[in-house]
Enzyme design. Structure first.
Site, PDB file in Angstrom:
ATOM      1  N   ARG A  49       0.850  -1.203   0.000  1.00 42.15           N
ATOM      2  CA  ARG A  49       0.000   0.000   0.000  1.00 42.15           C
ATOM      3  C   ARG A  49       0.881   1.247   0.000  1.00 42.15           C
ATOM      4  O   ARG A  49       0.616   2.216  -0.700  1.00 42.15           O
ATOM      5  CB  ARG A  49      -0.952   0.018   1.197  1.00 42.15           C
ATOM      6  CG  ARG A  49      -1.628   1.369   1.362  1.00 42.15           C
ATOM      7  CD  ARG A  49      -2.867   1.403   2.254  1.00 42.15           C
ATOM      8  NE  ARG A  49      -2.818   0.552   3.403  1.00 42.15           N
ATOM      9  CZ  ARG A  49      -2.155   0.819   4.554  1.00 42.15           C
ATOM     10  NH1 ARG A  49      -1.472   1.948   4.680  1.00 42.15           N
ATOM     11  NH2 ARG A  49      -2.193  -0.028   5.541  1.00 42.15           N
ATOM     12  N   TYR A 101     -15.367  17.811 -15.068  1.00 45.24           N
ATOM     13  CA  TYR A 101     -15.827  16.427 -15.207  1.00 45.24           C
ATOM     14  C   TYR A 101     -16.966  16.156 -14.198  1.00 45.24           C
ATOM     15  O   TYR A 101     -16.850  16.532 -13.025  1.00 45.24           O
ATOM     16  CB  TYR A 101     -14.641  15.490 -14.960  1.00 45.24           C
ATOM     17  CG  TYR A 101     -15.004  14.029 -14.931  1.00 45.24           C
ATOM     18  CD1 TYR A 101     -15.421  13.373 -16.083  1.00 45.24           C
ATOM     19  CD2 TYR A 101     -14.941  13.308 -13.744  1.00 45.24           C
ATOM     20  CE1 TYR A 101     -15.762  12.041 -16.050  1.00 45.24           C
ATOM     21  CE2 TYR A 101     -15.277  11.964 -13.702  1.00 45.24           C
ATOM     22  CZ  TYR A 101     -15.691  11.337 -14.862  1.00 45.24           C
ATOM     23  OH  TYR A 101     -16.034  10.012 -14.821  1.00 45.24           O
ATOM     24  N   ASP A 173      -6.424  19.189 -14.179  1.00 48.62           N
ATOM     25  CA  ASP A 173      -6.811  17.864 -14.653  1.00 48.62           C
ATOM     26  C   ASP A 173      -6.404  17.786 -16.135  1.00 48.62           C
ATOM     27  O   ASP A 173      -6.997  18.454 -16.979  1.00 48.62           O
ATOM     28  CB  ASP A 173      -8.323  17.663 -14.477  1.00 48.62           C
ATOM     29  CG  ASP A 173      -8.754  16.234 -14.785  1.00 48.62           C
ATOM     30  OD1 ASP A 173      -8.097  15.584 -15.629  1.00 48.62           O
ATOM     31  OD2 ASP A 173      -9.752  15.767 -14.214  1.00 48.62           O
ATOM     32  N   LYS A 198      -7.789   6.720 -19.242  1.00 54.61           N
ATOM     33  CA  LYS A 198      -8.052   7.286 -20.559  1.00 54.61           C
ATOM     34  C   LYS A 198      -6.823   7.131 -21.467  1.00 54.61           C
ATOM     35  O   LYS A 198      -6.369   6.026 -21.678  1.00 54.61           O
ATOM     36  CB  LYS A 198      -8.515   8.733 -20.406  1.00 54.61           C
ATOM     37  CG  LYS A 198      -9.540   8.943 -19.269  1.00 54.61           C
ATOM     38  CD  LYS A 198     -10.881   8.275 -19.515  1.00 54.61           C
ATOM     39  CE  LYS A 198     -11.796   8.238 -18.286  1.00 54.61           C
ATOM     40  NZ  LYS A 198     -12.052   9.496 -17.606  1.00 54.61           N
TER      41      LYS A 198
END
Ligand SMILES: *Cc1c(COP(=O)(O)O)cnc(C)c1O
Length: 388
Positions: A49, A101, A173, A198
């Site tokens: 992690r 978004y 972004d 993406k």
């Protein structure tokens, strides 16, 4: 020798880094935990992690591509967006664009409603609105350029300078372009966010995110939070994204070439009311996009003439284009923002953001351009046959 050409950085990600076996491609390290050398003697990694070799290789390449100091790989694009909220105290203000978004908009509005921070939502291209918002001294300003789904452009350099003057950090972004086509840190931003789902992965088979900072101290702080709240990306996903990123430069070339040809074809199509693509000289953000981007990207949207019947007919008649959310994969996708990607915005917010019921968003893939054009042309012509 430092290799600093972006295409080379992308292709050479992790190549020849294995000193044990000489594996050319970096190994996938699935182990969740790592042995200590001895009592109180840690190695570079101790628990996945917190840190993982495969994830670290991906973090390094994305950070290098963005010209940052620190890269953090997160489980999704949304967890990357959520991560930057950890910088905000309850008295701090976050300034976001009105057309960001849909998932980001939903996250910010719901967190603000619970009192976690104050939120200002403005049209960042409206100089008066922007100045009024900056006068309230936000702690963090989020930019999204080009925006989703209308491809609006903001002047990243100018807003970064104005934000800096009031002591605000700026996060951009950069999902719609990738670092190959825009590098916000070089334009003055402090943080870059990606949904690696993406373009960066590019094959529609991973959901992931990344945060890159200019400043190492800020990067350390965010990496600390990513581990603390447990949103770091999985090793397998990191391996997949590393595989995808190697072809990012060549994929983008084909994506953009196809988009240019498709948009040129659609410009005079009788079924189309309005086209939104920053590469068009009459797009209001064209000049800024030309100055701050290294290409116009392969996302565009358009308003179809007519109403719901025409929208339905278009979607029923596309054969190559897939009706699906998401973008940036090698396959062409088509979507209806109002009922899909931006359903997290209520209708009022959608209207304020300019997202109408006739708006269609297109992610242009890398298939043969003549098939792409024929498919959309056929479906658009079918929409003209329907009465309205
Ligand atoms: C998809 C997307 C996100 C969210 O990313 P996920 O990987 O779906 O969580 C954030 N910002 C933009 C611009 C996006 O397109």
């Amino acid at each position: 020798m430092k290799q600093d050409k972006l295409t080379t950085i992308a292709v050479r990600a992790g190549i020849n880094s294995d000193e044990h076996h000489g594996a050319v491609v970096p190994a996938l390290h699935l182990s969740s935990t790592y042995s200590l050398k001895g009592f109180n003697e840690k190695r570079q990694f101790d628990y996945s992690r917190t840190g993982n070799p495969t994830r670290a290789t991906l973090a390094q390449v994305i950070s290098d591509l963005e010209n940052g100091s620190t890269g953090i790989i997160t489980s999704t694009g949304m967890s990357a967006v959520h991560l930057i909220c950890q910088l905000l105290a309850t008295t701090d203000t976050l300034l976001i664009p009105h057309d960001c978004y849909g998932g980001s908009y939903r996250l910010f509005t719901y967190l603000a409603e619970r009192g976690l921070f104050k939120l200002l939502v403005v049209d960042q291209n409206d100089e008066q609105q922007l100045q009024q918002a900056l006068a309230q001294k936000p702690k963090l300003v989020l930019l999204e350029s080009p925006s989703n789904p209308l491809l609006r452009i903001v002047d990243i350099k100018a807003i970064c300078a104005q934000a800096k003057a009031v002591g605000a950090l700026v996060a951009v972004d950069n999902t719609f372009l990738s670092p190959l086509l825009q590098r916000p840190l070089d334009l003055g931003a402090d943080i870059v966010i990606h949904s690696t789902t993406k373009f960066i992965n590019g094959h529609s088979d991973v959901v992931g995110g990344a945060v890159v900072t200019k400043d190492a101290e800020l990067g350390e702080k965010l990496a600390w939070w990513a581990n603390c709240i447990g949103i770091t990306g999985a090793a397998f996903d990191s391996f997949m994204v590393l595989r995808g990123i190697k072809t990012l430069p060549i994929r983008l070339k084909q994506h953009q070439q196809n988009t240019e040809q498709l948009v040129a074809f659609l410009q005079n199509h009788p079924a189309i009311e309005k086209l939104y693509y920053p590469g068009l000289t009459d797009h209001p953000g064209h000049d800024i996009a030309k100055a701050q981007q290294q290409g116009f990207g392969s996302m565009f949207s358009f308003e179809i003439k007519g109403g719901e019947a025409q929208v339905r007919t278009l979607f029923a008649n596309v054969k190559l284009f897939t009706l699906a959310q998401s973008l940036g994969g090698v396959e062409s996708l088509i979507s209806h923002p109002s009922t899909m990607t931006h359903a997290g915005m209520n209708l009022e917010a959608q209207i304020a953001a300019g997202i109408g019921q006739n708006l269609i968003r297109v992610s242009v893939g890398i298939e043969d351009i003549s098939d792409i054009i024929d498919d959309l042309d056929n479906a658009l012509n079918a929409s003209l046959e329907v009465a309205y």
